[in-house]
Design a protein around this motif. Structure first.
Motif, short mmCIF file in Angstrom:
data_model
loop_
_atom_site.label_atom_id
_atom_site.label_comp_id
_atom_site.label_asym_id
_atom_site.label_seq_id
_atom_site.Cartn_x
_atom_site.Cartn_y
_atom_site.Cartn_z
N THR A 131 0.84 -1.20 0.00
CA THR A 131 0.00 0.00 0.00
C THR A 131 0.87 1.25 0.00
O THR A 131 0.60 2.21 -0.73
N ALA A 132 1.94 1.23 0.79
CA ALA A 132 2.87 2.37 0.77
C ALA A 132 3.53 2.50 -0.61
O ALA A 132 3.70 3.62 -1.13
N ASP A 133 3.88 1.38 -1.23
CA ASP A 133 4.47 1.42 -2.57
C ASP A 133 3.49 2.03 -3.57
O ASP A 133 3.88 2.84 -4.43
N GLU A 134 2.24 1.63 -3.48
CA GLU A 134 1.21 2.14 -4.39
C GLU A 134 1.07 3.66 -4.25
O GLU A 134 1.00 4.39 -5.24
N LEU A 135 1.05 4.15 -3.02
CA LEU A 135 0.92 5.59 -2.79
C LEU A 135 2.17 6.34 -3.23
O LEU A 135 2.08 7.46 -3.76
N THR A 136 3.31 5.75 -3.02
CA THR A 136 4.55 6.39 -3.44
C THR A 136 4.55 6.56 -4.97
O THR A 136 4.91 7.62 -5.49
N ALA A 137 4.13 5.51 -5.68
CA ALA A 137 4.10 5.56 -7.14
C ALA A 137 3.07 6.58 -7.64
O ALA A 137 3.32 7.33 -8.59
N ALA A 138 1.91 6.62 -6.97
CA ALA A 138 0.84 7.53 -7.42
C ALA A 138 1.14 8.97 -7.03
O ALA A 138 0.73 9.91 -7.72
N ASP A 139 1.82 9.16 -5.93
CA ASP A 139 2.24 10.48 -5.44
C ASP A 139 1.11 11.52 -5.45
O ASP A 139 1.23 12.57 -6.08
N PRO A 140 0.01 11.25 -4.75
CA PRO A 140 -1.08 12.23 -4.66
C PRO A 140 -0.64 13.46 -3.86
O PRO A 140 0.33 13.39 -3.10
N GLU A 141 -1.36 14.57 -4.03
CA GLU A 141 -1.02 15.79 -3.27
C GLU A 141 -1.13 15.56 -1.78
O GLU A 141 -0.38 16.13 -0.99
N ARG A 142 -2.11 14.74 -1.41
CA ARG A 142 -2.41 14.58 0.01
C ARG A 142 -2.82 13.14 0.28
O ARG A 142 -3.63 12.58 -0.45
#
Lengths: 244, 244
Positions: A131-142
């Motif tokens: 899940t952290a990898d997914e968010l890192t790749a997507a790099d949302p503003e928040r």
């Protein structure tokens, strides 16, 4: 990336009323046990999990959709339900290929606080790293790590999971943490050598132990055991995808 | 002793509506800066501090009582007030022998959430140890460390102070910590070697720094610098007593 943690659903006042926010990714966390059940069910081949806050609505949605019906109140299975909220019971022979409607005391209600988020994921210790990898790749503003909590209070199992995710995001994604995110990181760091010990001491863990459900706690404490990202689709159903 | 922490005033839902609870001791914590100001003023010889949530009410109470008027909104002094919310400005030449009516954005409102408690203390890093000693000696059934927070969100300065107190109580008073208390302890333990660093990184600290008030942060970070217990009396006024 601004990295925030809501220690309980009551501490996300601006989400429910604001305009849709494409730059916001929310991770709903209910480690003991709703999101651990979601991840386990999807890993066992379930087609999807539809979270529904209220019991009556869950019953009628399940009947309408021909879905399995699962969940709990006060940690106990509900009369007439196919399944409770015990993650290992969502095994392949029971759930493969099936849609499951779920209602739980804290977790499914937390999902209701995410209405305006661009993306909503389900997180727990089992799938923390992917899940952290997914968010890192997507790099949302928040990013908002939304802890389901327990009856309105802070739940250490959820907050430590948020800290596990937040610590990874801080390292990997140049995230800017709020005070609440720093708090979650501190809790995880203090207990990362004995997460099972923290879960056993938590209010949720003690409730489960009092019901003889210690095996569920051990099941949910297995960090990164399930490399599966779960995300709500447009119909409000959690769908899984395995990461290599 | 049951040891609980309210991470924000919104997380004490049962206090405002419940019956009076003689077994409950509450410590209101607003380290940057309300409770640090209360402790500083009492140490400088102020007669007492009357917290009032709303600005208009504070003005009329101060006029009525012939009291000094202090406080802030958005961290800035208010027009016509004698004092702002900067702890070192509450010095002996200004406050000795005087009653002070105070109104602040977060701290004085947090006091309003304590109505049903048997005892209400004011805590901050300055008086952490004496406050923990006082609670250990009194040994109430239940201690609630009530963090004022910042605009409804968790404030790291308050929560770390709660953790400092909670850690001492755990050691000295055989306290049983809730999940929230464990969280506060973890935050304090993670930063106890650099509390000024945590305060500087906190949302409240960054706000103060942006206004050129770095000296206030340094002032408030001095752990155990003021051996003074502050407690609300029956008239709702914080009174101080020095401990040997």
């Amino acid at each position: 990336m601004l990295l925030d943690v809501a220690l309980t659903p009551a501490l996300v006042p601006d989400l429910a009323s604001g305009p849709p926010d494409d730059g916001l990714a929310v991770v709903v966390i209910d480690t003991l046990r709703f999101t651990s059940t979601v991840i386990s069910a999807l890993a066992a081949g379930a087609d999807g999990i539809l979270p529904v806050a209220e019991e009556d609505a869950a019953r009628s949605r399940a009947a309408e959709l021909g879905a399995l019906l699962g969940g709990e109140r006060d940690a106990l299975p509900l009369p007439g339900f196919d399944l409770g909220n015990s993650p290992p019971s969502y095994d392949q022979s029971t759930v493969a290929g099936r849609l499951i409607v779920m209602t739980t005391t804290n977790g499914t209600r937390a999902v209701g606080a995410t209405a305006e988020a661009g993306r909503v994921l389900a997180g727990c210790l089992l799938n923390a790293e992917v899940t952290a990898d997914e968010l890192t790749a997507a790099d949302p503003e928040r990013v908002l790590l939304l802890c389901a909590g327990r009856r309105g209070a802070v739940a250490a199992d959820d907050l430590a999971t948020a800290g596990c995710l937040a610590g990874s995001l801080l390292l990997m994604a140049a995230a800017e943490p709020t005070d609440a995110a720093r708090t979650a990181i501190a809790l995880f760091d203090a207990w990362k050598g004995d997460l099972l010990g923290l879960l056993n001491r938590s209010a949720s863990g003690r409730k489960l132990a009092s019901l003889g459900l210690v095996a569920d706690i051990e099941f949910c404490a297995r960090v990164d055991a399930v490399p599966l990202v779960a995300e709500l689709d447009d119909a409000g159903i959690f769908r899984g995808r395995s990461e290599p």
